[in-house]
Design a protein around this motif. Structure first.
Motif, mmCIF file in Angstrom:
data_model
loop_
_atom_site.group_PDB
_atom_site.id
_atom_site.type_symbol
_atom_site.label_atom_id
_atom_site.label_comp_id
_atom_site.label_asym_id
_atom_site.label_seq_id
_atom_site.Cartn_x
_atom_site.Cartn_y
_atom_site.Cartn_z
ATOM 1 N N VAL A 225 -14.194 -27.477 -13.705
ATOM 2 C CA VAL A 225 -14.336 -28.487 -14.564
ATOM 3 C C VAL A 225 -13.340 -28.486 -15.562
ATOM 4 C CG1 VAL A 225 -15.700 -29.820 -15.994
ATOM 5 C CG2 VAL A 225 -16.636 -29.123 -13.707
ATOM 6 N N LEU B 187 -20.887 -32.740 -18.567
ATOM 7 C CA LEU B 187 -21.303 -32.334 -17.346
ATOM 8 C C LEU B 187 -21.450 -30.702 -17.127
ATOM 9 C CD1 LEU B 187 -21.566 -32.983 -14.214
ATOM 10 C CD2 LEU B 187 -19.167 -32.814 -13.852
ATOM 11 N N LEU C 151 -16.514 -34.798 -19.123
ATOM 12 C CA LEU C 151 -16.506 -33.637 -18.357
ATOM 13 C C LEU C 151 -17.021 -32.617 -19.304
ATOM 14 C CD1 LEU C 151 -12.695 -33.890 -17.159
ATOM 15 C CD2 LEU C 151 -14.838 -34.089 -15.683
#
Length: 655
Positions: free
Chosen positions: A236, A306, A303
């Motif tokens: 990620v 997350l 992101l």
């Protein structure tokens, strides 16, 4: 007249000395005066303010970019803003084709880079010998800090002609961008994946080997699943870097704001279009560029959220009955495991056979994992050899690419290196001569950014490590710090232009660039300083408290000196990133070739000089020499940081 004595108060840190502290333990410690108490509270408030700088920075970035984007959003509407046509000369400001370009470029880079990075990480941690692993790991760590403009230069000169020969076009397009970005994200994902794999205890591997598993089975069914969380985080974060990359993409993507017909067709991304248009835009055109910055910021913040969501341990709330039931299940599991270990020499205890069918022991569970899946059609040893060969190939390919980049810059840059080149001034339209003003500009702005960033970051880390209690405020501060570290550099450049250049009136100057760079350096120094402070043993603090020291005395005279080597490592790493930054300084410092004296003077850093030389093709020899000198400068900073880290580790280990 005798001076009135101040009443003695209980210092605020007494309850934090030891988790097992009782009132009887703290009653014998020295109390402090009211003035000392006020000083301690004031210092804690100062540290909290420094920690909130990251929160303020994130909010300001969002607010200022959104404010600058409001004219175009209110004029054409959000639906038109996300249209397919980007033609500012015709009043069309749709960014969907650019957003699609960013997604296409990022997805392709991940498809190529993630398998190579994970394979290289597995090879270095699980297969390669210690000496080879150390050498390659050092190269990977160092190349993670190489400026993106050098990767773009490599893609422009080496990869683009190869792609052009293979596809029959000019070589500008998504395919070239995939290769460049894949090379860029491999060091980052590899380093983080290696950290995740090394965090798995060796006992897990040894238990798997003891049950007859091969190395490949152990890697695939034991080690990788155990490190899954860290690997996901690495991917990620690599995706965040790919989608926010500016200069490398700008140099190889072709910059055509349309949906590409093929992978070899020119394409444009959000970041490359901002960098391409910002210099001459105005009105709604410039407002649309800030709107792209808002989109990039939201993607980056999402992101980070997350990653934090995936990383956060799930705290299950169970009642007393469930706790008792789990305790009984653990006892049955222990009994089942003890019986399984002796299953060849003794019969199972009465009444346990039925429980064993339902409740697996740890040994049976590992056996089941190792034997899960379809029956192999080839021998176990052949599969093991083949898969280990795949990992070796991934490690070899990754290492070869990294070595190729170093050789490319070194071989082409060495002929340009001379005293006249390093200490001379650029002359003429072809920028012949030296690059001394660009070196001074780079070091000047970096030093100024360090002076702004370091005190704030260190004091913020002190608050998080020594004063903060877990709660929503601390979680938000950490989230803001992580978000700040992941903000694309082009967005930080837009913010610096809007706030420091225009709103504050500093103009294109060293000060504007230094303030923007300081915000980029802030989370790096904060993170490393906090980790360094937490690494200082607790008993050192307890001893100081027992001698009557206040919390600030303990922090300033005991904790910070003990953590200084690791703090210095973080500062040096942040300096290395600042020296190699391009997009931030492009719109905050200017491009004038002069020797800056005051913070309000403008200048041209080495990264911008390299970009202009390479992109315009006016003096490739000087471009190679600038790239080599820039790489050597950043590698020197990184090597110095590794030296400080190893010195700190040896000191901590008593060697």
């Amino acid at each position: 007249m005798s001076k009135k004595e101040e009443p003695l108060l209980k210092p605020p840190h007494l309850d934090d000395i030891d988790p097992n502290t009782a009132p009887a333990h703290s009653s014998n410690l020295k109390l402090v005066s009211r003035s000392t108490m006020i000083k301690e509270r004031a210092l804690e408030g100062l540290f909290l303010v420094c920690a909130c700088v990251a929160v303020l920075a994130v909010l300001l970035i969002f607010v200022f970019t959104l404010w600058k984007a409001m004219p175009v959003l209110s004029d054409i509407g959000i639906l038109s803003f996300f249209g397919l046509t980007w033609a500012p000369s015709e009043g069309e400001y749709g960014i969907m084709a650019l957003l699609a370009g960013s997604v296409i470029v990022t997805a392709g880079a991940l498809v190529i880079g993630v398998p190579l990075a994970i394979g290289c990480a597995v090879y270095l941690t699980e297969i390669a010998n210690k000496r080879l692993s150390g050498i390659v790991s050092t190269a990977v760590d160092l190349l993670a800090g190489v400026p993106s403009v050098i990767y773009g230069f490599f893609g422009l000169v080496i990869l683009r002609p190869l792609v052009a020969d293979a596809t029959g076009g000019l070589g500008f397009g998504a395919l070239t961008a995939w290769l460049v970005l894949a090379i860029m994200i491999v060091p980052t994902i590899t380093t983080l994946t290696m950290d995740a794999l090394r965090s798995i205890p060796m006992g897990v591997r040894e238990a798997s080997y003891s049950m007859g598993a091969t190395k490949w089975q152990t890697i695939y069914k034991v080690v990788l699943p155990a490190a899954k969380l860290g690997i996901v985080n690495a991917v990620v974060l690599g995706m965040g870097r790919a989608i926010g990359e500016t200069m490398a993409v700008l140099m190889v993507v072709g910059n055509a704001p349309v949906v590409p017909e093929s992978v070899s067709s020119p394409i444009s991304t959000l970041t490359s279009q901002i960098a391409l248009d910002m210099g001459y835009s105005s009105g709604l055109h410039r407002s649309a560029l800030f709107g792209m910055g808002v989109v990039l910021f939201v993607i980056s913040a999402g992101l980070v959220g997350l990653v934090r969501l995936v990383s956060r341990p799930r705290e299950a709330k169970v009642d007393t009955e469930k706790l008792a039931e789990e305790r009984r299940e653990r006892e049955d599991e222990t009994r089942a495991t003890q019986w399984e270990l002796a299953e060849d020499v003794a019969a199972p205890p009465a009444g346990l056979a039925a429980d064993v069918e339902v409740q697996e022991g740890s040994r049976a569970r590992i056996k089941r994992l190792l034997s899960s899946g379809a029956s192999p059609k080839v021998s176990k040893s052949a599969t093991n050899s083949a898969m280990l060969g795949v990992f070796r190939a991934a490690g070899a390919v990754t290492t070869a690419v990294l070595v190729l980049i170093i050789l490319f810059v070194a071989v082409n840059g060495l002929p340009a290196m001379s005293l006249d080149f390093v200490f001379g001034w650029p002359e003429g339209v072809n920028a012949e001569g030296g690059i001394f003003p660009t070196i001074v500009s780079s070091l000047y702005v970096t030093a100024l950014a360090m002076l702004v960033c370091t005190p704030i970051a260190v004091l913020a880390a002190v608050y998080l490590a020594e004063y903060a209690k877990q709660g929503r405020l601390v979680n938000f501060i950490r989230y803001a710090s992580d978000t700040l570290s992941s903000v694309p550099s082009i967005v930080m450049g837009l913010f610096g232009f809007a706030l420091f250049v225009e709103a504050f009136g500093f103009g294109l100057s060293m000060l504007s660039a230094a303030l923007a760079l300081a915000l980029m350096m802030l989370p790096i120094v904060m993170r490393t300083t906090e980790e360094a402070i937490r690494a200082v043993p607790r008993y050192i603090r307890w001893g100081a408290y027992g001698l009557g020291a206040t919390k600030w005395q303990v922090v300033s005279r005991v904790v910070l000196p003990s953590a200084f080597p690791r703090i210095a490592t973080g500062i040096v790493l942040a300096i290395g990133r600042a020296v190699g930054e391009t997009a931030v300084v492009m719109y905050t410092m200017g491009q004038a070739i002069n020797l800056p004296v005051t913070p309000l003077d403008s200048g041209r850093p080495m990264t911008i000089h390299l970009y202009l030389l390479a992109n315009d093709g006016i003096n490739m020899q000087a471009a190679y020499g600038t790239a080599l000198l820039l790489m050597l400068l950043i590698l020197a900073f990184n090597l110095f940081a590794r030296h400080l880290s190893r010195k700190s580790a040896k000191k901590a280990g008593g060697k």
